[in-house]
Design an enzyme around this catalytic site. Structure first.
Site, PDB file in Angstrom:
ATOM      1  N   LYS B  77       2.477  -0.979  -5.839  1.00  0.00           N
ATOM      2  CA  LYS B  77       1.288   0.137  -6.020  1.00  0.00           C
ATOM      3  C   LYS B  77       0.541  -0.745  -6.591  1.00  0.00           C
ATOM      4  O   LYS B  77       0.688  -1.245  -8.022  1.00  0.00           O
ATOM      5  CB  LYS B  77       1.715   1.354  -6.534  1.00  0.00           C
ATOM      6  CG  LYS B  77       0.638   2.490  -6.836  1.00  0.00           C
ATOM      7  CD  LYS B  77       1.235   3.845  -7.351  1.00  0.00           C
ATOM      8  CE  LYS B  77       0.310   4.670  -7.396  1.00  0.00           C
ATOM      9  NZ  LYS B  77       0.876   6.093  -7.996  1.00  0.00           N
ATOM     10  N   SER B 152      -0.082  10.308  -5.129  1.00  0.00           N
ATOM     11  CA  SER B 152      -1.056   9.220  -5.075  1.00  0.00           C
ATOM     12  C   SER B 152      -0.367   7.736  -4.583  1.00  0.00           C
ATOM     13  O   SER B 152      -1.052   6.993  -4.277  1.00  0.00           O
ATOM     14  CB  SER B 152      -1.602   8.852  -6.482  1.00  0.00           C
ATOM     15  OG  SER B 152      -0.708   8.413  -7.331  1.00  0.00           O
ATOM     16  N   SER B 176       3.211  12.328  -7.346  1.00  0.00           N
ATOM     17  CA  SER B 176       2.755  11.268  -7.008  1.00  0.00           C
ATOM     18  C   SER B 176       3.832  10.451  -6.262  1.00  0.00           C
ATOM     19  O   SER B 176       3.333   9.369  -5.495  1.00  0.00           O
ATOM     20  CB  SER B 176       1.927  10.424  -7.919  1.00  0.00           C
ATOM     21  OG  SER B 176       0.525  10.905  -7.954  1.00  0.00           O
TER      22      SER B 176
END
Lengths: 93, 491
Positions: B77, B152, B176
């Site tokens: 990420k 997210s 997330s």
């Protein structure tokens, strides 16, 4: 709802300049958020302490030992402006 | 053979027996990313990946055992700092940021000679539940490209679902990892707060931030949890608890394991297909020997309200560091220092970041901190206590991860409350620092179309109860094959 002046003051405190359109938009958004969280006021929390750490750690410390870092150049390469090995900033006054 | 959907142990065997090289694997994934990335990557590290893969092959070809992840391609990420590799947090303020160091997790992965394929897309600074707040465009859901993957950790989940990485790092503050894992049909692990070091991961809300992973199975997650977990002197919130051999101790025997089903997690208006799939999967756990117990968590409804105060407060504080002086974007239009701050931040932050900063600044400001922030922290205590009581009766909780399947892109639009509603079944556990999984448990149709989309089963455990949730998830995946379904677009 917060007044336009209050939103502008918040933006000042947060060091973000807002356009006129943004001030209007965030005035509305903040009203929606404050309205949403208003229900919390009804919860009875007498006798309860505020909680910010949930796994029970308290004042975690380590030895205060200096270490040599050899990546100064790499760190400073990320700065928008440097002079003589210092960060360069605009005049404050 | 579909290399892209193999498990970590299958890849390990192929690599160790020289049936495939790390360079071949890396090239395989890089070409898949090139063909249809679905905007799941912000930065693809083609040269870096081939170099790391070459090094891994040399290591594999030398005598001795190979670490579990040696030569296996993964994605990170774009919130994890990677030494010398662009790290944007999906924001414009860090558009050209090259971190001078690695986050602890990346260091551990480098230590195993893992191969970093690239940095995945996310909601800007992890602020969001849709993937739409990214400054680099929304990530597409590989099951239906007109839909969002959730956020997210949008890119990490979409990439794993589409076979664009064997697994990916992810982070969670309030849903997330679990939400996008559910909406893209992959397995996601959100650890106990402090189980994994946050050092070098760009901060969102520090009392909640947790570092985890998404993969094709719970078994893979158990292996990754062993690598990720442990105390780190550089993150004082990491726990001192030892790291169990999660994978070796995986136990699919659920005989007598007590699974609590909290009725508050089956909310009014939820997608009936999602509800049906989750109830079926709870039946499946019962068939496997688990004892199903109805439990009550009446303060669940306050979770998102607490989060709507605590999260922006901590965001406002954490984002204060972006000043246009030491790193990141600086305005070219400032007369004095104050304007450098105000304009650099105005130009660099997206709408959602600004909204959270302003909200946080307001609820923390003089005269309001008691009314909002302190109040929220007290209610947080209620939620923590309520979970602790329930875990005296049951080993884990089983419930839906989300109330609906993936919405259409654009659905989050600019709704300031979108995330608080989407994440309402994840946030309470985050506030209490609990570990959780989301695993695929079937498919359901959205109200607006005739397509089948993944549904997530959420398994929540007590603090440090990783082994318990992994066992339940593992048992479920031994008995079902939902986690082996892949989007048609990925085949």
């Amino acid at each position: 709802m917060l007044t336009i002046d209050e939103v502008i003051k918040l933006a000042k405190l947060a060091r973000i300049s807002l356009t006129e359109a943004e001030v209007g938009r965030f005035q509305k958004d903040l009203a929606a958020i404050l309205d949403y969280i208003d229900e919390l006021k009804k919860v009875d929390t007498t006798g309860l302490d505020p909680v910010s750490q949930v796994t029970g750690l308290v004042n975690v410390q380590r030895d205060d030992r200096a270490k040599v870092a050899d990546n100064h150049k790499q760190i400073f390469s990320q700065a928008p402006e440097m002079k003589d090995g210092y960060y360069k900033v605009k005049a404050i006054l | 053979m579909a290399l892209e959907f193999l498990s970590l142990t299958e890849l390990r065997k192929l690599l160790d027996s020289k049936k495939v090289s790390s360079v071949e694997l890396a090239k395989h994934f890089l070409s898949r990313i090139k063909n249809n990335g679905g905007n799941s990557y912000i930065t693809v590290c083609e040269d870096g990946a081939l170099k790391q893969a070459g090094d891994a092959d040399a290591f594999i070809n030398s005598p001795g055992d190979n670490p579990l992840l040696c030569g296996i391609p993964y994605a990170a990420k774009d919130l994890f700092c990677t030494d010398g590799v662009r790290t944007t947090a999906a924001s414009k303020i860090l558009d050209q940021y090259l971190p001078p160091y690695n986050s602890t997790v990346i260091n551990k992965l480098n230590g195993q000679k893992s191969v970093l394929l690239g940095k995945t897309n996310l909601d800007q600074f992890a602020h969001g539940s849709s993937g739409e707040t990214s400054a680099y465009g929304a990530t597409k859901n590989p099951w239906d490209e007109t839909r969002m993957p959730g956020g997210s950790s949008s890119g990490s989940c979409a990439a794993v679902a589409a076979g664009l990485a064997s697994w990916a790092t992810a982070t969670e503050t309030g849903g997330s990892i679990r939400v996008p894992a559910a909406l893209t049909g992959v397995s996601g692990w959100k650890p106990t707060y402090g189980r994994v070091s946050r050092y070098g991961v760009i901060a969102m809300a520090s009392s909640l931030d947790s570092i985890g992973a998404v993969a094709h199975s719970v078994e893979d997650l158990a292996r990754l949890a062993e690598v990720f977990s442990g105390r780190d002197e550089k993150d004082s919130t990491t726990g001192h608890q030892g790291v169990p051999a999660y994978a070796a101790d995986l136990d699919a025997d659920l005989e007598g394991v007590k699974v609590g089903v909290p009725k508050q997690y089956f909310i009014d208006g939820m997608n009936p297909g999602v509800k049906a799939r989750v109830m079926e999967s709870i039946k499946e756990l019962e068939k496997l020997g688990a004892v199903i117990v109805d439990v009550d968590l009446p303060n669940t409804k306050y979770g998102s309200l607490v989060y709507a105060i605590v999260c922006p407060s901590e965001v406002a504080s954490n984002l204060a560091r972006y000043d246009g002086i030491r790193y990141g974007h600086v305005t070219s239009d400032a007369k004095d220092l104050l304007q450098v701050y105000e304009k650099s931040r105005a130009e660099g932050f997206g709408n959602e970041a600004k909204r959270r900063i302003l909200t946080g600044t307001y609820v923390l400001s003089a005269g309001y901190a008691d009314e909002y922030y302190k109040k929220a922290q007290r209610v947080r205590g209620l939620i923590v206590r309520e979970f602790a009581e329930v875990f005296k009766q049951v080993d884990v909780l089983a419930c839906p991860t989300t109330a609906d399947v993936a919405p259409k892109l654009g659905h989050a639009a600019d709704d300031p409350l979108f995330g608080y509603v989407t994440d309402q079944l994840n946030i309470p556990g985050s506030l209490a620092g609990l570990p959780a999984l989301s695993i695929p448990c079937g498919f359901a149709k959205p109200a607006d179309d005739d397509v089948e989309l993944p549904v997530g089963l959420q398994i929540i455990g007590p603090q440090w109860g990783e082994q318990k949730i992994l066992n339940v998830g593992y048992a479920y995946q031994q008995a079902t094959d939902w986690h082996k379904r892949h989007p048609r677009a990925a085949e």
